[in-house]
Scaffold this motif. Structure first.
Motif, PDB file in Angstrom:
ATOM      1  N   PHE A 134       0.842  -1.194   0.000  1.00 39.73           N
ATOM      2  CA  PHE A 134       0.000   0.000   0.000  1.00 39.73           C
ATOM      3  C   PHE A 134       0.881   1.248   0.000  1.00 39.73           C
ATOM      4  O   PHE A 134       2.025   1.217   0.450  1.00 39.73           O
ATOM      5  CB  PHE A 134      -0.881   0.045   1.261  1.00 39.73           C
ATOM      6  CG  PHE A 134      -1.633  -1.219   1.555  1.00 39.73           C
ATOM      7  CD1 PHE A 134      -1.039  -2.246   2.270  1.00 39.73           C
ATOM      8  CD2 PHE A 134      -2.941  -1.370   1.140  1.00 39.73           C
ATOM      9  CE1 PHE A 134      -1.727  -3.418   2.554  1.00 39.73           C
ATOM     10  CE2 PHE A 134      -3.643  -2.538   1.423  1.00 39.73           C
ATOM     11  CZ  PHE A 134      -3.033  -3.555   2.127  1.00 39.73           C
ATOM     12  N   TYR A 138       0.163   5.035   1.623  1.00 38.76           N
ATOM     13  CA  TYR A 138      -0.710   5.933   2.366  1.00 38.76           C
ATOM     14  C   TYR A 138      -0.105   7.325   2.333  1.00 38.76           C
ATOM     15  O   TYR A 138       1.118   7.496   2.290  1.00 38.76           O
ATOM     16  CB  TYR A 138      -0.833   5.492   3.833  1.00 38.76           C
ATOM     17  CG  TYR A 138      -1.792   4.353   4.085  1.00 38.76           C
ATOM     18  CD1 TYR A 138      -1.392   3.032   3.919  1.00 38.76           C
ATOM     19  CD2 TYR A 138      -3.091   4.594   4.511  1.00 38.76           C
ATOM     20  CE1 TYR A 138      -2.273   1.985   4.168  1.00 38.76           C
ATOM     21  CE2 TYR A 138      -3.980   3.559   4.772  1.00 38.76           C
ATOM     22  CZ  TYR A 138      -3.561   2.258   4.590  1.00 38.76           C
ATOM     23  OH  TYR A 138      -4.439   1.224   4.842  1.00 38.76           O
ATOM     24  N   ASN A 149      -1.014  17.435  10.019  1.00 34.73           N
ATOM     25  CA  ASN A 149      -2.046  17.405  11.060  1.00 34.73           C
ATOM     26  C   ASN A 149      -3.305  16.648  10.649  1.00 34.73           C
ATOM     27  O   ASN A 149      -4.398  16.920  11.162  1.00 34.73           O
ATOM     28  CB  ASN A 149      -2.419  18.832  11.492  1.00 34.73           C
ATOM     29  CG  ASN A 149      -1.221  19.571  12.032  1.00 34.73           C
ATOM     30  OD1 ASN A 149      -0.471  19.048  12.847  1.00 34.73           O
ATOM     31  ND2 ASN A 149      -1.009  20.784  11.550  1.00 34.73           N
ATOM     32  N   LYS A 150      -3.141  15.734   9.730  1.00 33.82           N
ATOM     33  CA  LYS A 150      -4.273  14.909   9.285  1.00 33.82           C
ATOM     34  C   LYS A 150      -3.965  13.435   9.519  1.00 33.82           C
ATOM     35  O   LYS A 150      -2.838  13.056   9.858  1.00 33.82           O
ATOM     36  CB  LYS A 150      -4.534  15.129   7.788  1.00 33.82           C
ATOM     37  CG  LYS A 150      -4.852  16.560   7.408  1.00 33.82           C
ATOM     38  CD  LYS A 150      -6.225  16.949   7.881  1.00 33.82           C
ATOM     39  CE  LYS A 150      -6.591  18.329   7.357  1.00 33.82           C
ATOM     40  NZ  LYS A 150      -7.900  18.795   7.847  1.00 33.82           N
ATOM     41  N   GLY A 151      -4.996  12.603   9.312  1.00 37.88           N
ATOM     42  CA  GLY A 151      -4.808  11.164   9.445  1.00 37.88           C
ATOM     43  C   GLY A 151      -4.179  10.556   8.207  1.00 37.88           C
ATOM     44  O   GLY A 151      -3.667  11.247   7.339  1.00 37.88           O
ATOM     45  N   LEU A 152      -4.226   9.245   8.140  1.00 41.31           N
ATOM     46  CA  LEU A 152      -3.619   8.483   7.056  1.00 41.31           C
ATOM     47  C   LEU A 152      -4.686   8.106   6.029  1.00 41.31           C
ATOM     48  O   LEU A 152      -5.693   7.494   6.362  1.00 41.31           O
ATOM     49  CB  LEU A 152      -2.980   7.215   7.628  1.00 41.31           C
ATOM     50  CG  LEU A 152      -1.806   7.465   8.565  1.00 41.31           C
ATOM     51  CD1 LEU A 152      -1.612   6.306   9.520  1.00 41.31           C
ATOM     52  CD2 LEU A 152      -0.545   7.713   7.764  1.00 41.31           C
ATOM     53  N   GLN A 153      -4.414   8.454   4.791  1.00 41.62           N
ATOM     54  CA  GLN A 153      -5.368   8.185   3.716  1.00 41.62           C
ATOM     55  C   GLN A 153      -4.748   7.200   2.734  1.00 41.62           C
ATOM     56  O   GLN A 153      -3.608   7.382   2.303  1.00 41.62           O
ATOM     57  CB  GLN A 153      -5.733   9.494   2.998  1.00 41.62           C
ATOM     58  CG  GLN A 153      -6.733   9.315   1.877  1.00 41.62           C
ATOM     59  CD  GLN A 153      -7.003  10.598   1.128  1.00 41.62           C
ATOM     60  OE1 GLN A 153      -6.219  11.548   1.173  1.00 41.62           O
ATOM     61  NE2 GLN A 153      -8.114  10.644   0.415  1.00 41.62           N
ATOM     62  N   LEU A 154      -5.510   6.185   2.366  1.00 44.86           N
ATOM     63  CA  LEU A 154      -5.016   5.206   1.409  1.00 44.86           C
ATOM     64  C   LEU A 154      -4.987   5.808   0.007  1.00 44.86           C
ATOM     65  O   LEU A 154      -5.983   6.319  -0.489  1.00 44.86           O
ATOM     66  CB  LEU A 154      -5.923   3.974   1.421  1.00 44.86           C
ATOM     67  CG  LEU A 154      -5.533   2.863   0.455  1.00 44.86           C
ATOM     68  CD1 LEU A 154      -4.218   2.215   0.891  1.00 44.86           C
ATOM     69  CD2 LEU A 154      -6.636   1.799   0.381  1.00 44.86           C
ATOM     70  N   LEU A 185      -0.114  -3.919   9.623  1.00 47.89           N
ATOM     71  CA  LEU A 185       0.600  -3.188   8.589  1.00 47.89           C
ATOM     72  C   LEU A 185       1.970  -2.805   9.121  1.00 47.89           C
ATOM     73  O   LEU A 185       2.107  -2.416  10.281  1.00 47.89           O
ATOM     74  CB  LEU A 185      -0.162  -1.920   8.204  1.00 47.89           C
ATOM     75  CG  LEU A 185      -1.570  -2.094   7.628  1.00 47.89           C
ATOM     76  CD1 LEU A 185      -2.163  -0.731   7.275  1.00 47.89           C
ATOM     77  CD2 LEU A 185      -1.571  -3.013   6.423  1.00 47.89           C
ATOM     78  N   PHE A 197      -3.304   6.188  16.332  1.00 51.81           N
ATOM     79  CA  PHE A 197      -4.268   5.970  15.261  1.00 51.81           C
ATOM     80  C   PHE A 197      -5.007   4.661  15.486  1.00 51.81           C
ATOM     81  O   PHE A 197      -4.405   3.633  15.758  1.00 51.81           O
ATOM     82  CB  PHE A 197      -3.573   5.884  13.899  1.00 51.81           C
ATOM     83  CG  PHE A 197      -2.958   7.167  13.438  1.00 51.81           C
ATOM     84  CD1 PHE A 197      -1.595   7.357  13.476  1.00 51.81           C
ATOM     85  CD2 PHE A 197      -3.751   8.197  12.944  1.00 51.81           C
ATOM     86  CE1 PHE A 197      -1.011   8.538  13.032  1.00 51.81           C
ATOM     87  CE2 PHE A 197      -3.188   9.386  12.507  1.00 51.81           C
ATOM     88  CZ  PHE A 197      -1.820   9.553  12.554  1.00 51.81           C
ATOM     89  N   GLN A 242      -6.625  -1.250   5.532  1.00 52.95           N
ATOM     90  CA  GLN A 242      -7.140  -0.748   6.793  1.00 52.95           C
ATOM     91  C   GLN A 242      -7.515   0.719   6.629  1.00 52.95           C
ATOM     92  O   GLN A 242      -6.812   1.475   5.966  1.00 52.95           O
ATOM     93  CB  GLN A 242      -6.097  -0.935   7.896  1.00 52.95           C
ATOM     94  CG  GLN A 242      -5.828  -2.412   8.172  1.00 52.95           C
ATOM     95  CD  GLN A 242      -4.737  -2.643   9.175  1.00 52.95           C
ATOM     96  OE1 GLN A 242      -4.419  -1.776   9.993  1.00 52.95           O
ATOM     97  NE2 GLN A 242      -4.153  -3.832   9.139  1.00 52.95           N
ATOM     98  N   PHE A 243      -8.592   1.087   7.270  1.00 52.35           N
ATOM     99  CA  PHE A 243      -9.084   2.456   7.235  1.00 52.35           C
ATOM    100  C   PHE A 243      -8.736   3.115   8.560  1.00 52.35           C
ATOM    101  O   PHE A 243      -9.097   2.595   9.625  1.00 52.35           O
ATOM    102  CB  PHE A 243     -10.587   2.474   6.992  1.00 52.35           C
ATOM    103  CG  PHE A 243     -10.959   1.940   5.640  1.00 52.35           C
ATOM    104  CD1 PHE A 243     -11.103   0.578   5.442  1.00 52.35           C
ATOM    105  CD2 PHE A 243     -11.151   2.794   4.564  1.00 52.35           C
ATOM    106  CE1 PHE A 243     -11.440   0.065   4.199  1.00 52.35           C
ATOM    107  CE2 PHE A 243     -11.486   2.286   3.318  1.00 52.35           C
ATOM    108  CZ  PHE A 243     -11.624   0.921   3.137  1.00 52.35           C
ATOM    109  N   PHE A 244      -8.090   4.268   8.459  1.00 49.39           N
ATOM    110  CA  PHE A 244      -7.570   4.914   9.648  1.00 49.39           C
ATOM    111  C   PHE A 244      -8.451   6.070  10.097  1.00 49.39           C
ATOM    112  O   PHE A 244      -9.032   6.791   9.274  1.00 49.39           O
ATOM    113  CB  PHE A 244      -6.160   5.452   9.385  1.00 49.39           C
ATOM    114  CG  PHE A 244      -5.110   4.380   9.393  1.00 49.39           C
ATOM    115  CD1 PHE A 244      -4.911   3.578   8.287  1.00 49.39           C
ATOM    116  CD2 PHE A 244      -4.326   4.170  10.506  1.00 49.39           C
ATOM    117  CE1 PHE A 244      -3.952   2.573   8.296  1.00 49.39           C
ATOM    118  CE2 PHE A 244      -3.363   3.172  10.537  1.00 49.39           C
ATOM    119  CZ  PHE A 244      -3.175   2.373   9.427  1.00 49.39           C
ATOM    120  N   GLY A 245      -8.492   6.261  11.399  1.00 49.83           N
ATOM    121  CA  GLY A 245      -9.097   7.456  11.962  1.00 49.83           C
ATOM    122  C   GLY A 245      -8.131   8.618  11.899  1.00 49.83           C
ATOM    123  O   GLY A 245      -6.976   8.455  11.512  1.00 49.83           O
ATOM    124  N   PRO A 246      -8.589   9.802  12.309  1.00 47.16           N
ATOM    125  CA  PRO A 246      -7.757  11.008  12.227  1.00 47.16           C
ATOM    126  C   PRO A 246      -6.678  11.080  13.297  1.00 47.16           C
ATOM    127  O   PRO A 246      -5.796  11.923  13.218  1.00 47.16           O
ATOM    128  CB  PRO A 246      -8.768  12.144  12.388  1.00 47.16           C
ATOM    129  CG  PRO A 246      -9.866  11.536  13.190  1.00 47.16           C
ATOM    130  CD  PRO A 246      -9.960  10.107  12.768  1.00 47.16           C
TER     131      PRO A 246
END
Lengths: 115, 115
Positions: free
Chosen positions: A34, A36, A41-46, A103, B91, B104-108
């Protein structure tokens, strides 16, 4: 055991030029891979994922990556960088589909995009 | 679009105090994870949770840490007696059906600051 190595901690490109973020993986089985992205200051986006289907994977925002087993690489590319692409990018490896596996993240590459 | 949510976004605590970080995973997901990212470092796996029990944990996840899914929607991480080195971004992530893709889908994230 599995691991990823991101070869560049920092990459700087001009807006409109191509982006190449390099990643090599090590895995004792056929991995899932993957990319990401993490904006400040943001989360992790795929961005995209490889799970043993097509070796060229297309993701969001014009990014793509090619799985090369012979080179154990999964480099991330984009033909033309945009200012909004500036962020931290993580190459990530996981055990194959169907497991509860964790992961494993690379150390990240910070992409800077200049005018 | 369903998403993982985390509360609080920022938690400040004194060393030795207990903290509980909360997560609401995507509703039909079966696998749940906690990761942390110390400032300037890579994202590290802490624990995975499936079928109401821990399926895997890292060396970081010692006796000071615990996880719980108390009510079928929340997924919590408790740190019993916080240390300065627990300061990090935490996270939560969730993953879908067994046998399906293992993205996996992550939160902020929750930024924990231990003083």
């Amino acid at each position: 055991a599995q691991s990823v190595t991101q070869l560049d901690s920092h990459v700087s490109v001009s807006e409109g030029t191509p982006v190449l973020l390099r990643c090599n993986y090590s895995s004792s089985y056929s991995p899932s891979l993957f990319w990401y992205v993490q904006h400040p200051n943001k989360g992790l986006q795929l961005l995209l994922k490889y799970t043993s289907a097509a070796t060229l994977v297309k993701g969001i925002n014009g990014f793509e990556a090619e799985f090369k087993k012979s080179e154990t690489s999964f480099h991330l590319t984009k033909p033309s960088a945009h200012m909004s692409d500036a962020a931290e990018y993580f190459c990530v490896v996981s055990a194959p589909t169907g497991t509860a596996s964790k992961l494993t993240f690379g150390t990240g590459t910070r992409l800077q995009v200049t005018l | 679009e369903p998403e993982v949510t985390q509360t609080p976004s920022h938690q400040v605590t004194q060393m030795g105090q207990e903290v509980i970080l909360r997560c609401v995973p995507i509703s039909n997901h079966l696998y749940f994870y906690w990761y942390r990212q110390i400032l300037g470092q890579k994202v590290e796996f802490l624990v995975s949770f499936y079928n109401n029990e821990i399926s895997e944990k890292s060396e970081i996840f010692d006796d000071q840490f615990s996880v719980e899914r108390p009510d079928g929607s929340n997924f919590t991480l408790k740190i019993r007696s916080t240390k300065l080195e627990d300061s990090a971004m935490y996270f939560c992530a969730s993953r879908g059906l067994a046998g399906g893709p293992n993205e996996q889908f992550f939160g902020p994230g929750t930024r924990l600051t231990v003083l």
